[in-house]
Design a protein around this motif. Structure first.
Motif, mmCIF file in Angstrom:
data_model
loop_
_atom_site.group_PDB
_atom_site.id
_atom_site.type_symbol
_atom_site.label_atom_id
_atom_site.label_comp_id
_atom_site.label_asym_id
_atom_site.label_seq_id
_atom_site.Cartn_x
_atom_site.Cartn_y
_atom_site.Cartn_z
ATOM 1 N N SER A 134 0.824 -1.210 0.000
ATOM 2 C CA SER A 134 0.000 0.000 0.000
ATOM 3 C C SER A 134 0.860 1.262 0.000
ATOM 4 N N ILE A 135 1.933 1.252 0.785
ATOM 5 C CA ILE A 135 2.832 2.406 0.851
ATOM 6 C C ILE A 135 3.483 2.663 -0.506
ATOM 7 N N LEU A 136 3.942 1.614 -1.161
ATOM 8 C CA LEU A 136 4.589 1.762 -2.470
ATOM 9 C C LEU A 136 3.598 2.280 -3.515
ATOM 10 N N LYS A 137 2.365 1.793 -3.446
ATOM 11 C CA LYS A 137 1.341 2.243 -4.394
ATOM 12 C C LYS A 137 1.052 3.725 -4.210
ATOM 13 N N LYS A 138 0.897 4.148 -2.961
ATOM 14 C CA LYS A 138 0.640 5.566 -2.694
ATOM 15 C C LYS A 138 1.828 6.421 -3.103
ATOM 16 N N TRP A 139 3.026 5.943 -2.835
ATOM 17 C CA TRP A 139 4.239 6.687 -3.195
ATOM 18 C C TRP A 139 4.295 6.936 -4.699
ATOM 19 N N ALA A 140 3.945 5.920 -5.470
ATOM 20 C CA ALA A 140 3.990 6.065 -6.927
ATOM 21 C C ALA A 140 2.842 6.933 -7.437
ATOM 22 N N GLN A 141 1.647 6.718 -6.913
ATOM 23 C CA GLN A 141 0.464 7.382 -7.474
ATOM 24 C C GLN A 141 0.322 8.838 -7.064
ATOM 25 N N THR A 142 0.929 9.238 -5.948
ATOM 26 C CA THR A 142 0.785 10.636 -5.529
ATOM 27 C C THR A 142 1.415 11.607 -6.520
ATOM 28 N N VAL A 143 2.281 11.127 -7.387
ATOM 29 C CA VAL A 143 2.853 12.013 -8.398
ATOM 30 C C VAL A 143 1.797 12.455 -9.400
ATOM 31 N N LEU A 144 0.691 11.708 -9.465
ATOM 32 C CA LEU A 144 -0.382 12.030 -10.404
ATOM 33 C C LEU A 144 -1.417 12.984 -9.811
ATOM 34 N N TYR A 145 -1.365 13.215 -8.514
ATOM 35 C CA TYR A 145 -2.412 13.999 -7.862
ATOM 36 C C TYR A 145 -2.049 15.471 -7.782
ATOM 37 N N MET A 146 -3.069 16.297 -7.958
ATOM 38 C CA MET A 146 -2.931 17.729 -7.746
ATOM 39 C C MET A 146 -3.446 18.065 -6.352
ATOM 40 N N SER A 147 -2.795 18.978 -5.698
ATOM 41 C CA SER A 147 -3.287 19.421 -4.400
ATOM 42 C C SER A 147 -4.286 20.554 -4.604
ATOM 43 N N SER A 148 -5.188 20.715 -3.657
ATOM 44 C CA SER A 148 -6.201 21.770 -3.745
ATOM 45 C C SER A 148 -6.110 22.656 -2.515
ATOM 46 N N GLU A 149 -6.268 23.935 -2.736
ATOM 47 C CA GLU A 149 -6.213 24.917 -1.659
ATOM 48 C C GLU A 149 -7.444 25.810 -1.757
#
Length: 490
Positions: free
Chosen positions: A247-262
């Motif tokens: 799960s940690i490895l999956k999140k580490w890889a996939q977070t590069v695809l996410y945009m943050s929102s403010e």
């Protein structure tokens, strides 16, 4: 260009997930989309202004926005002439960097994590394709196609792992070296998982041994590299540790695809100003009424007091009516939540979203939405207690030109909206009911589930004024979402 659309499904028993896909055309610098979600809830659930405020709704709603990357075949990933391949870009970084300072750390990390995502997506897509073909029977053509795929996967893994020696050069810092290992471990786990699924597709066929050998090779590779994701003892704590690592490895890889929102709060401030204008207009009415009472009647007389009381009573109503009118005639300038989308790589604003929610009546919904909701409905719907309708609207504007310039591999933006359903379940009756019936010529009672239907109508509109309408029926009870059915309008 990839079509835009929505996918609705349950995320567990008590969360509704709406996944929207927004294409990014290369010829435009900016695109915009909007989604209107109308939830028609039975009157028994008591979804009204007293129990369901704007703030409560948004506390139950979470959304994530991420990139959708194009599929890149394994053969192209290993092609040195493929400019969008992370392997090619990493090789170029290594060839041109002579000192640690010459290598952009965040660029290398970005390519390594993107490579893990591309490989995982390609493995999943190919498995689904081969599995669909195999459902009609195992043919020689399918076997050859599978053998070709396995060969390409082996070549990819070999070429990628040749980088290990390059990453041991003194000019490479420890973070980049660790990222290489994490990417390799993630890719190995993805390969092993998809090979496991493929192994079951070819049950009893001789190609199973080839697949099995590749799975063993991946497990052995992780052992030799001393990666944590190797199952040594088949006890519960060991399995828990492996699943957590995956799960940690999956999140580490996939977070590069996410945009943050403010959240900016700009539109909320505008709403407060307009609410103040409505309050000022109402107060003006009350003051004028007071002057009128003072002019016609003696102070503190009964007629004077009645005018004062009535004027203050009307003042509150005028304020709410004016506020409602302003909210209806200026929907694109007022929202309950305004957020800017920030690209984690560029660290720049690449878009914005505006969201609002209202409890509305059926007559306030668009005619197209009413038509979809009422299609095939109960002919006596009008004499039943009226449904409470939640209208959630979200507008999204994306600077596609800026994104495509930096991220040449993305083809769309995917937004995932999750709504907690706990408040919808509070007023429901017990889930189990007795149904009295005849069985074998005798009266008997059987237990059944008492369910409620929540109708969800989605209306998607693109910047090209293309409209999509869809309807879903959420079958729910006190235990949560039982199933979701797509209702086809005819």
């Amino acid at each position: 260009m990839t079509d835009f659309g929505s996918l609705v499904r349950a995320h567990g028993k008590t969360q509704l997930e709406i996944k929207n896909r927004y294409p990014l055309p290369t010829e435009k610098n900016r695109v915009s989309y909007s989604i209107d979600a109308f939830m028609f809830t039975p009157a028994q659930l008591g979804i009204n202004d007293e129990r369901f405020s704007v703030d409560q709704f948004f506390s139950d709603v979470k959304s994530h926005t991420r990139f959708s990357i194009s599929y890149v075949p394994l053969a192209r990933l290993v092609d040195p002439g493929c400019s969008i391949s992370p392997l090619t870009r990493i090789r170029n970084y290594l060839d041109t960097a002579t000192f640690s300072a010459d290598m952009s750390e965040h660029r290398v990390l970005y390519e390594l994590r993107t490579l893990a995502n591309l490989f995982s997506a390609e493995m999943k897509a190919t498995y689904r394709l081969l599995s669909d073909i195999a459902s009609a029977g195992i043919s020689q053509h399918l076997v050859k196609k599978t053998e070709k795929f396995l060969d390409e996967a082996s070549v990819f893994l070999q070429q990628f792992r040749e980088f290990h020696s390059r990453f041991m050069e003194p000019s490479i810092n420890s973070r980049i070296r660790t990222a290489m290992r994490w990417s390799d471990e993630s890719i190995s786990l993805s390969a092993e998982k998809m090979l496991f699924y493929l192994h079951r597709v070819f049950d009893g066929h001789k190609i199973q041994s080839v697949i099995e050998n590749m799975m063993k090779a991946e497990n052995q590779h992780r052992r030799e590299m001393k990666y944590p994701s190797v199952l040594k003892n088949k006890n519960d704590s060991e399995i828990e540790r492996i699943l957590y690592r995956e799960s940690i490895l999956k999140k580490w890889a996939q977070t590069v695809l996410y945009m943050s929102s403010e959240e900016t709060g700009t539109n909320r401030k505008i709403g407060h100003i307009l609410a103040g204008v409505a309050a000022a207009a109402a107060m003006t009415f009350a003051i004028v009424a007071t002057f009128f009472a003072e002019r016609l009647f003696a102070s503190y007389s009964i007629p004077w007091a009645m005018i004062i009381v009535v004027s203050y009573m009307l003042k509150d109503r005028i304020k709410e009516i004016l506020r409602g009118i302003l909210l209806r005639i200026m929907p694109r300038f007022i929202s309950d939540r305004t957020e800017k989308l920030v690209d984690q790589i560029l660290q720049k604003n690449v878009g914005k979203t505006k969201s609002m929610v209202r409890l509305v009546q059926l007559k306030e919904t668009p005619r197209s939405v009413q038509a979809v909701r009422n299609a095939g409905a109960n002919p006596f719907q009008t004499i039943l207690p009226p449904e409470n309708i939640i209208h959630f609207r979200k507008d999204i504007s994306i600077k596609s030109g800026k994104l495509m310039k930096e991220h040449s591999r993305i083809e769309a933006v995917t937004e995932i909206i999750r709504v907690k359903m706990d408040r919808f379940l509070e007023e429901m009756d017990d889930a189990k009911k007795l149904l009295r019936t005849w069985k074998d010529g005798r009266i008997s009672a059987v237990k059944g589930k008492r369910v409620y239907h929540i109708n969800l109508v989605l209306r998607l509109v693109s910047s090209e004024d293309e409209e999509q309408l869809s309807r879903y029926r959420l079958v729910v009870n006190r235990q949560g979402i039982q199933r979701i059915e797509e209702v086809v309008s005819r």
